[in-house]
Motif scaffolding. Structure first.
Motif, PDB file in Angstrom:
ATOM      1  N   LEU A 163      -5.515   3.924   3.879  1.00  0.00           N
ATOM      2  CA  LEU A 163      -4.908   2.612   3.672  1.00  0.00           C
ATOM      3  C   LEU A 163      -5.725   1.611   4.457  1.00  0.00           C
ATOM      4  O   LEU A 163      -6.128   1.884   5.586  1.00  0.00           O
ATOM      5  CB  LEU A 163      -3.459   2.573   4.155  1.00  0.00           C
ATOM      6  CG  LEU A 163      -2.471   3.474   3.433  1.00  0.00           C
ATOM      7  CD1 LEU A 163      -1.087   3.348   4.058  1.00  0.00           C
ATOM      8  CD2 LEU A 163      -2.396   3.144   1.967  1.00  0.00           C
ATOM      9  N   ILE A 164      -5.981   0.469   3.857  1.00  0.00           N
ATOM     10  CA  ILE A 164      -6.776  -0.564   4.526  1.00  0.00           C
ATOM     11  C   ILE A 164      -6.028  -1.888   4.457  1.00  0.00           C
ATOM     12  O   ILE A 164      -5.557  -2.287   3.394  1.00  0.00           O
ATOM     13  CB  ILE A 164      -8.166  -0.711   3.877  1.00  0.00           C
ATOM     14  CG1 ILE A 164      -8.947   0.568   4.097  1.00  0.00           C
ATOM     15  CG2 ILE A 164      -8.899  -1.926   4.412  1.00  0.00           C
ATOM     16  CD1 ILE A 164     -10.399   0.492   3.763  1.00  0.00           C
ATOM     17  N   VAL A 165      -5.936  -2.541   5.606  1.00  0.00           N
ATOM     18  CA  VAL A 165      -5.364  -3.880   5.677  1.00  0.00           C
ATOM     19  C   VAL A 165      -6.528  -4.842   5.616  1.00  0.00           C
ATOM     20  O   VAL A 165      -7.493  -4.724   6.378  1.00  0.00           O
ATOM     21  CB  VAL A 165      -4.570  -4.075   6.989  1.00  0.00           C
ATOM     22  CG1 VAL A 165      -4.020  -5.480   7.086  1.00  0.00           C
ATOM     23  CG2 VAL A 165      -3.460  -3.037   7.081  1.00  0.00           C
ATOM     24  N   SER A 166      -6.476  -5.790   4.690  1.00  0.00           N
ATOM     25  CA  SER A 166      -7.583  -6.724   4.529  1.00  0.00           C
ATOM     26  C   SER A 166      -7.737  -7.572   5.789  1.00  0.00           C
ATOM     27  O   SER A 166      -6.779  -7.792   6.511  1.00  0.00           O
ATOM     28  CB  SER A 166      -7.373  -7.614   3.305  1.00  0.00           C
ATOM     29  OG  SER A 166      -6.277  -8.466   3.518  1.00  0.00           O
ATOM     30  N   GLY A 199      -5.230 -10.033   7.053  1.00  0.00           N
ATOM     31  CA  GLY A 199      -3.989  -9.668   6.391  1.00  0.00           C
ATOM     32  C   GLY A 199      -3.611 -10.568   5.237  1.00  0.00           C
ATOM     33  O   GLY A 199      -2.559 -10.419   4.640  1.00  0.00           O
ATOM     34  N   ALA A 209       1.088   5.591   7.522  1.00  0.00           N
ATOM     35  CA  ALA A 209      -0.208   5.844   6.892  1.00  0.00           C
ATOM     36  C   ALA A 209      -0.636   7.284   7.110  1.00  0.00           C
ATOM     37  O   ALA A 209      -1.183   7.924   6.208  1.00  0.00           O
ATOM     38  CB  ALA A 209      -1.258   4.877   7.448  1.00  0.00           C
ATOM     39  N   THR A 258      -2.410  -5.095   1.843  1.00  0.00           N
ATOM     40  CA  THR A 258      -2.823  -3.729   2.142  1.00  0.00           C
ATOM     41  C   THR A 258      -3.257  -3.051   0.849  1.00  0.00           C
ATOM     42  O   THR A 258      -2.649  -3.260  -0.199  1.00  0.00           O
ATOM     43  CB  THR A 258      -1.654  -2.957   2.778  1.00  0.00           C
ATOM     44  OG1 THR A 258      -1.239  -3.648   3.961  1.00  0.00           O
ATOM     45  CG2 THR A 258      -2.040  -1.542   3.134  1.00  0.00           C
ATOM     46  N   TYR A 259      -4.287  -2.245   0.943  1.00  0.00           N
ATOM     47  CA  TYR A 259      -4.811  -1.534  -0.211  1.00  0.00           C
ATOM     48  C   TYR A 259      -4.784  -0.034   0.046  1.00  0.00           C
ATOM     49  O   TYR A 259      -5.035   0.414   1.171  1.00  0.00           O
ATOM     50  CB  TYR A 259      -6.251  -1.973  -0.519  1.00  0.00           C
ATOM     51  CG  TYR A 259      -6.293  -3.360  -1.079  1.00  0.00           C
ATOM     52  CD1 TYR A 259      -6.328  -3.564  -2.453  1.00  0.00           C
ATOM     53  CD2 TYR A 259      -6.248  -4.472  -0.248  1.00  0.00           C
ATOM     54  CE1 TYR A 259      -6.332  -4.846  -2.975  1.00  0.00           C
ATOM     55  CE2 TYR A 259      -6.245  -5.750  -0.762  1.00  0.00           C
ATOM     56  CZ  TYR A 259      -6.283  -5.928  -2.114  1.00  0.00           C
ATOM     57  OH  TYR A 259      -6.273  -7.192  -2.642  1.00  0.00           O
ATOM     58  N   PHE A 299      -1.627  -1.756  -2.494  1.00  0.00           N
ATOM     59  CA  PHE A 299      -0.567  -0.839  -2.071  1.00  0.00           C
ATOM     60  C   PHE A 299       0.741  -1.150  -2.795  1.00  0.00           C
ATOM     61  O   PHE A 299       1.488  -0.236  -3.139  1.00  0.00           O
ATOM     62  CB  PHE A 299      -0.369  -0.915  -0.554  1.00  0.00           C
ATOM     63  CG  PHE A 299       0.661   0.046  -0.048  1.00  0.00           C
ATOM     64  CD1 PHE A 299       0.354   1.391   0.093  1.00  0.00           C
ATOM     65  CD2 PHE A 299       1.941  -0.383   0.261  1.00  0.00           C
ATOM     66  CE1 PHE A 299       1.312   2.288   0.542  1.00  0.00           C
ATOM     67  CE2 PHE A 299       2.897   0.508   0.706  1.00  0.00           C
ATOM     68  CZ  PHE A 299       2.581   1.846   0.855  1.00  0.00           C
TER      69      PHE A 299
END
Length: 133
Positions: A72-75, A78, A50, A82-83, A103
């Protein structure tokens, strides 16, 4: 150490052994399930950091620059993946519009980030992403 002093230690060791054999660990009095999974570290090492993706330009299939990777963001949990948070528009960080795209929609080849079918206008039309406080 006398036998009366060793008894509490022996009891604690037996209790820990019993708990460990049942696949549970206890943290702050609450049972926690222990799960582990083998990871192919060689394959993982060829992934994308990242810290290296942040700030990378994003291109479309026509090689137009359409944005920049902001984060980057992990919901949570999870469960939704990942977005990539993309910065679109603006100039020198002013007036930028942040959007979230899965992502997995990004293609990364030869250190180039591509969102093939996107344009600046299509990204700017997405709902604005705002970081939670």
């Amino acid at each position: 150490m006398g036998s009366t002093q060793a008894r509490p230690l022996l009891a604690a060791a037996l209790l820990l052994g019993t708990l460990a054999s049942q696949g549970n660990a206890y943290a702050q009095g609450a049972p926690q399930s222990i799960t582990e999974r083998r990871t192919d570290v060689v394959q993982l090492a060829s992934g994308y950091r990242a810290s290296k993706l942040a700030g990378a330009d994003v291109f479309n299939k026509n090689k137009d620059t359409i944005g920049t990777v902001d984060d980057l963001i992990v919901s949570p949990g999870g469960d939704r993946g990942t977005y990539a948070i993309l910065s679109v528009g603006g100039f020198l960080g002013l007036g930028k519009h942040l959007v979230a795209v899965p992502f997995n929609d990004l293609q990364i080849t030869n250190r180039r980030v591509v969102l093939p079918e996107a344009t600046k206008k299509s990204l700017e039309a997405l709902p604005e992403f705002k970081y939670a406080d």
